[in-house]
Write a protein that holds these residues in place. Structure first.
Motif, PDB file in Angstrom:
ATOM      1  N   LYS A 195      -1.841  -9.266  23.203  1.00 48.65           N
ATOM      2  CA  LYS A 195      -1.276  -8.130  23.927  1.00 48.65           C
ATOM      3  C   LYS A 195      -0.914  -7.020  22.950  1.00 48.65           C
ATOM      4  CE  LYS A 195       2.650  -6.614  26.715  1.00 48.65           C
ATOM      5  NZ  LYS A 195       1.834  -5.808  27.633  1.00 48.65           N
ATOM      6  N   VAL A 196      -1.250  -5.786  23.277  1.00 46.57           N
ATOM      7  CA  VAL A 196      -0.905  -4.647  22.424  1.00 46.57           C
ATOM      8  C   VAL A 196       0.560  -4.286  22.648  1.00 46.57           C
ATOM      9  CG1 VAL A 196      -1.356  -2.234  21.884  1.00 46.57           C
ATOM     10  CG2 VAL A 196      -3.266  -3.777  22.417  1.00 46.57           C
ATOM     11  N   LEU A 197       1.345  -4.414  21.586  1.00 45.55           N
ATOM     12  CA  LEU A 197       2.785  -4.188  21.661  1.00 45.55           C
ATOM     13  C   LEU A 197       3.163  -2.780  21.199  1.00 45.55           C
ATOM     14  CD1 LEU A 197       5.136  -5.998  22.537  1.00 45.55           C
ATOM     15  CD2 LEU A 197       5.426  -6.677  20.142  1.00 45.55           C
ATOM     16  N   PHE A 198       2.435  -2.271  20.196  1.00 46.96           N
ATOM     17  CA  PHE A 198       2.717  -0.939  19.648  1.00 46.96           C
ATOM     18  C   PHE A 198       1.423  -0.156  19.462  1.00 46.96           C
ATOM     19  CE2 PHE A 198       6.180  -3.629  18.067  1.00 46.96           C
ATOM     20  CZ  PHE A 198       7.296  -2.893  18.446  1.00 46.96           C
ATOM     21  N   LYS A 199       1.552   1.159  19.650  1.00 47.01           N
ATOM     22  CA  LYS A 199       0.459   2.070  19.330  1.00 47.01           C
ATOM     23  C   LYS A 199       0.988   3.138  18.394  1.00 47.01           C
ATOM     24  CE  LYS A 199      -2.617   1.686  23.336  1.00 47.01           C
ATOM     25  NZ  LYS A 199      -3.343   2.448  24.377  1.00 47.01           N
ATOM     26  N   SER A 248      -4.126   6.269  16.591  1.00 45.32           N
ATOM     27  CA  SER A 248      -5.206   5.539  17.270  1.00 45.32           C
ATOM     28  C   SER A 248      -5.154   4.035  16.996  1.00 45.32           C
ATOM     29  CB  SER A 248      -6.567   6.086  16.819  1.00 45.32           C
ATOM     30  OG  SER A 248      -6.714   5.931  15.413  1.00 45.32           O
ATOM     31  N   LYS A 249      -4.175   3.606  16.209  1.00 45.02           N
ATOM     32  CA  LYS A 249      -4.086   2.203  15.823  1.00 45.02           C
ATOM     33  C   LYS A 249      -3.256   1.403  16.818  1.00 45.02           C
ATOM     34  CE  LYS A 249      -2.719  -0.828  12.013  1.00 45.02           C
ATOM     35  NZ  LYS A 249      -2.110  -0.892  10.648  1.00 45.02           N
ATOM     36  N   GLU A 250      -3.800   0.258  17.235  1.00 49.57           N
ATOM     37  CA  GLU A 250      -3.087  -0.646  18.126  1.00 49.57           C
ATOM     38  C   GLU A 250      -2.646  -1.889  17.362  1.00 49.57           C
ATOM     39  OE1 GLU A 250      -5.781  -1.445  21.333  1.00 49.57           O
ATOM     40  OE2 GLU A 250      -5.283   0.426  22.368  1.00 49.57           O
ATOM     41  N   THR A 251      -1.417  -2.332  17.617  1.00 50.29           N
ATOM     42  CA  THR A 251      -0.887  -3.526  16.964  1.00 50.29           C
ATOM     43  C   THR A 251      -0.573  -4.574  18.019  1.00 50.29           C
ATOM     44  OG1 THR A 251       0.074  -2.230  15.156  1.00 50.29           O
ATOM     45  CG2 THR A 251       0.938  -4.450  15.488  1.00 50.29           C
ATOM     46  N   THR A 252      -1.254  -5.695  17.945  1.00 55.00           N
ATOM     47  CA  THR A 252      -1.037  -6.779  18.905  1.00 55.00           C
ATOM     48  C   THR A 252       0.196  -7.583  18.524  1.00 55.00           C
ATOM     49  OG1 THR A 252      -2.364  -8.367  17.654  1.00 55.00           O
ATOM     50  CG2 THR A 252      -3.534  -6.980  19.267  1.00 55.00           C
ATOM     51  N   VAL A 253       0.608  -8.437  19.430  1.00 55.79           N
ATOM     52  CA  VAL A 253       1.745  -9.320  19.176  1.00 55.79           C
ATOM     53  C   VAL A 253       1.480 -10.170  17.937  1.00 55.79           C
ATOM     54  CG1 VAL A 253       3.032 -11.311  20.046  1.00 55.79           C
ATOM     55  CG2 VAL A 253       2.463  -9.411  21.584  1.00 55.79           C
ATOM     56  N   LYS A 254       0.280 -10.699  17.829  1.00 52.35           N
ATOM     57  CA  LYS A 254      -0.083 -11.559  16.695  1.00 52.35           C
ATOM     58  C   LYS A 254       0.004 -10.796  15.377  1.00 52.35           C
ATOM     59  CE  LYS A 254      -4.424 -12.680  16.354  1.00 52.35           C
ATOM     60  NZ  LYS A 254      -5.733 -13.340  16.622  1.00 52.35           N
ATOM     61  N   ASP A 255      -0.525  -9.586  15.344  1.00 53.96           N
ATOM     62  CA  ASP A 255      -0.485  -8.774  14.117  1.00 53.96           C
ATOM     63  C   ASP A 255       0.949  -8.368  13.778  1.00 53.96           C
ATOM     64  OD1 ASP A 255      -3.225  -8.910  13.889  1.00 53.96           O
ATOM     65  OD2 ASP A 255      -3.581  -7.038  14.975  1.00 53.96           O
ATOM     66  N   PHE A 256       1.719  -8.007  14.795  1.00 59.63           N
ATOM     67  CA  PHE A 256       3.107  -7.613  14.560  1.00 59.63           C
ATOM     68  C   PHE A 256       3.922  -8.791  14.033  1.00 59.63           C
ATOM     69  CE2 PHE A 256       7.498  -6.721  16.082  1.00 59.63           C
ATOM     70  CZ  PHE A 256       7.712  -5.553  15.371  1.00 59.63           C
ATOM     71  N   GLY A 278      13.046   5.347   6.941  1.00 63.06           N
ATOM     72  CA  GLY A 278      11.667   5.666   7.270  1.00 63.06           C
ATOM     73  C   GLY A 278      11.524   6.398   8.582  1.00 63.06           C
ATOM     74  N   ASN A 279      10.279   6.591   8.973  1.00 60.73           N
ATOM     75  CA  ASN A 279       9.949   7.304  10.190  1.00 60.73           C
ATOM     76  C   ASN A 279       9.896   6.342  11.377  1.00 60.73           C
ATOM     77  OD1 ASN A 279       9.527   9.691   8.635  1.00 60.73           O
ATOM     78  ND2 ASN A 279       7.459   8.974   8.122  1.00 60.73           N
ATOM     79  N   ASN A 280       9.747   6.900  12.562  1.00 58.61           N
ATOM     80  CA  ASN A 280       9.527   6.081  13.752  1.00 58.61           C
ATOM     81  C   ASN A 280       8.121   5.522  13.679  1.00 58.61           C
ATOM     82  OD1 ASN A 280      11.764   7.790  14.271  1.00 58.61           O
ATOM     83  ND2 ASN A 280      11.450   7.649  16.473  1.00 58.61           N
ATOM     84  N   ASP A 281       8.000   4.274  13.267  1.00 60.48           N
ATOM     85  CA  ASP A 281       6.662   3.699  13.162  1.00 60.48           C
ATOM     86  C   ASP A 281       6.714   2.179  13.187  1.00 60.48           C
ATOM     87  OD1 ASP A 281       7.490   2.966  10.581  1.00 60.48           O
ATOM     88  OD2 ASP A 281       6.311   4.506   9.575  1.00 60.48           O
ATOM     89  N   ILE A 282       5.529   1.564  13.129  1.00 61.15           N
ATOM     90  CA  ILE A 282       5.398   0.122  13.208  1.00 61.15           C
ATOM     91  C   ILE A 282       6.040  -0.543  11.997  1.00 61.15           C
ATOM     92  CG2 ILE A 282       3.728  -1.774  13.278  1.00 61.15           C
ATOM     93  CD1 ILE A 282       1.839   0.270  14.732  1.00 61.15           C
TER      94      ILE A 282
END
Length: 467
Positions: free
Chosen positions: A18-22, A25-33, A55-59
């Motif tokens: 499941k994509v948790l963060f965008k 153009s980059k998508e981060t899935t639950v597994k990657d996060f 830091g900034n608002n980011d992953i």
């Protein structure tokens, strides 16, 4: 343990793709996060330090936040909009041991603190969601006084707010949250990271847009319309910009809730939002109560109020001051004794017969006039905005004179405005000096602090040498 981390563990087992963060153009899935989170848990699971995040608002920020929240280390988010001297005070006050940051901000922080390191790379090992101790974070409340206070909140208070916001706003896995406000604030951490993970929803980050949101003019309407989130959080000033930039020909039905906080929203802006059928819900809170005390919502909303207190929160008015009793009250201030009992907010307010809370100003904003009367400048400014349709700012100069700044495009209209003021203000509250500003030359933002609140000290300094 934070309930968001419990949810992350379940999502990792049940919906790893499941994509948790965008972010762009980059998508981060639950597994990657989870791999990013595990890197911090693994490195710090057996330490008990005070660790800063800058830091900034980011992953990257979200992963470091969650990873360190699995540990017994105290997390200290450092506002990047603070001046360097103020950041030094925070580093000293919180007795910070490490600071994690990104490449963009590395040089700045490294010059202030030697033990600064880049965000960690994702772990190569499996995600092991094991909590090693009680999570605490220290939130620094304001950069306007020169002496920011560190508010200590634990997983208990944060969980209480996550659950309440989820129920009040009916957050679900179908929601898309657009992160705009600085992620160093507790509310944005809860909204963009923990509420989203808890509900298996999704957050959209655009660090280039959000990092200077209060400094550089931005087209916030285009930003929101481009990403089409169901939810976001704004300050009154950003809402005003959004409304002014809005294209009525474009569909905004994707919006489910725009929550507003940080300072009082003018009636004029709320009326404009209502006419446009925008789902705007004003709320109220402070860091000492884990950011949220009350909130309007779709089914419980009253114009001009900041909503009803969240379930489990009790609000009383004592000598016109808002007093809060709640499970969300802070553990205490950094380097001070633990806090016990209710919170005296310093805000002047009232509660109507149906339980809606209204905020009228700050006790410490009250101006003592030379004529012996006390007056709340927020009351004067609201009255002028409502009846004359212009922005006004009241302050005392160094001689103790009551002064007022009025927005006017043409100074020739000054006499007309003075007459209108005399017709609506009580005689005792009429200013001894009136200044005029052209909004095109000196925009409204110039008179506000980073939290979107009127900075009366700054205004007094600006007009110090003007006749």
């Amino acid at each position: 343990m934070l309930i968001s981390l419990q949810s992350l563990s379940k999502l990792h087992q049940q919906k790893p793709n499941k994509v948790l963060f965008k972010e762009f153009s980059k998508e981060t899935t639950v597994k990657d996060f989870a791999k990013r989170v595990e890197a911090y848990r693994l490195k710090h699971h057996d330490t008990k330090k005070n660790i800063g995040l800058f830091g900034n608002n980011d992953i990257n920020f979200a992963a470091a936040d969650c990873g360190l929240s699995f540990t017994e280390n105290n997390l200290v988010p450092i506002p990047r909009f603070f001046k360097d001297e103020l950041i030094k005070k925070i580093i000293s006050d919180a007795q910070i041991d490490y600071i994690y940051t990104d490449e963009e901000n590395f040089s700045r922080i490294k010059n202030l603190f030697h033990n600064t390191v880049n965000y960690l790379q994702p772990a190569q090992t499996s995600f092991i969601p094991v909590q090693s101790g009680i999570h605490r974070r220290i939130i620094y409340t304001s950069g306007t006084t020169g002496t920011p206070k560190g508010v200590i909140q634990t997983e208990q208070q944060i969980n209480f707010i996550i659950k309440n916001l989820t129920e009040t706003l009916s957050v679900s896995e179908a929601d898309r949250y657009l992160s705009i406000l600085p992620i160093s604030t507790l509310l944005e951490q809860i909204a963009s990271i923990h509420c989203v993970i808890f509900n298996g929803a999704q957050t959209i980050f655009n660090p280039d847009f959000s990092k200077d949101i209060f400094i550089k003019p931005q087209n916030i309407f285009s930003h929101i319309h481009n990403y089409k989130p169901s939810m976001t959080c704004l300050t009154p000033l950003l809402l005003e910009n959004f409304i002014n930039q809005l294209d009525k020909n474009l569909d905004l039905k994707f919006l489910k809730a725009i929550t507003i906080g940080g300072s009082k929203t003018s009636k004029e802006i709320l009326i404009a939002a209502d006419r446009l059928n925008l789902p705007v819900y004003e709320g109220y809170g402070l860091s000492e109560t884990c950011s949220v005390v009350s909130l309007n919502c779709k089914n419980t909303k009253r114009f001009g109020s900041v909503g009803k207190p969240l379930p489990g929160i009790e609000v009383n008015i004592e000598n016109d001051e808002v007093v809060v009793s709640s499970p969300s009250i802070m553990e205490g201030y950094c380097n001070s004794k633990p806090h016990v009992g209710k919170i005296y907010t310093g805000d002047i307010g009232s509660v109507d017969s149906d339980g809606f809370l209204y905020i009228h100003g700050r006790k410490d904003d009250v101006i003592a006039l030379n004529n012996g009367r006390n007056v709340d400048p927020n009351w004067l400014e609201s009255m002028i905005s409502e009846k004359i349709k212009t922005n006004a700012y009241s302050f005392l100069n160094q001689k103790g004179q009551h002064c007022m700044v009025l927005a006017v495009n043409d100074k020739a209209l000054g006499k007309q405005l003075r007459n209108k003021l005399k017709s609506i203000l009580p005689d005792y509250a009429y200013p001894e000096k009136i200044y005029f500003r052209n909004p095109k030359e000196i925009p409204k933002e110039f008179f506000l602090n980073i939290n979107g609140k009127i900075d009366r000290k700054k205004i007094a300094e600006i007009f110090l040498n003007q006749q």
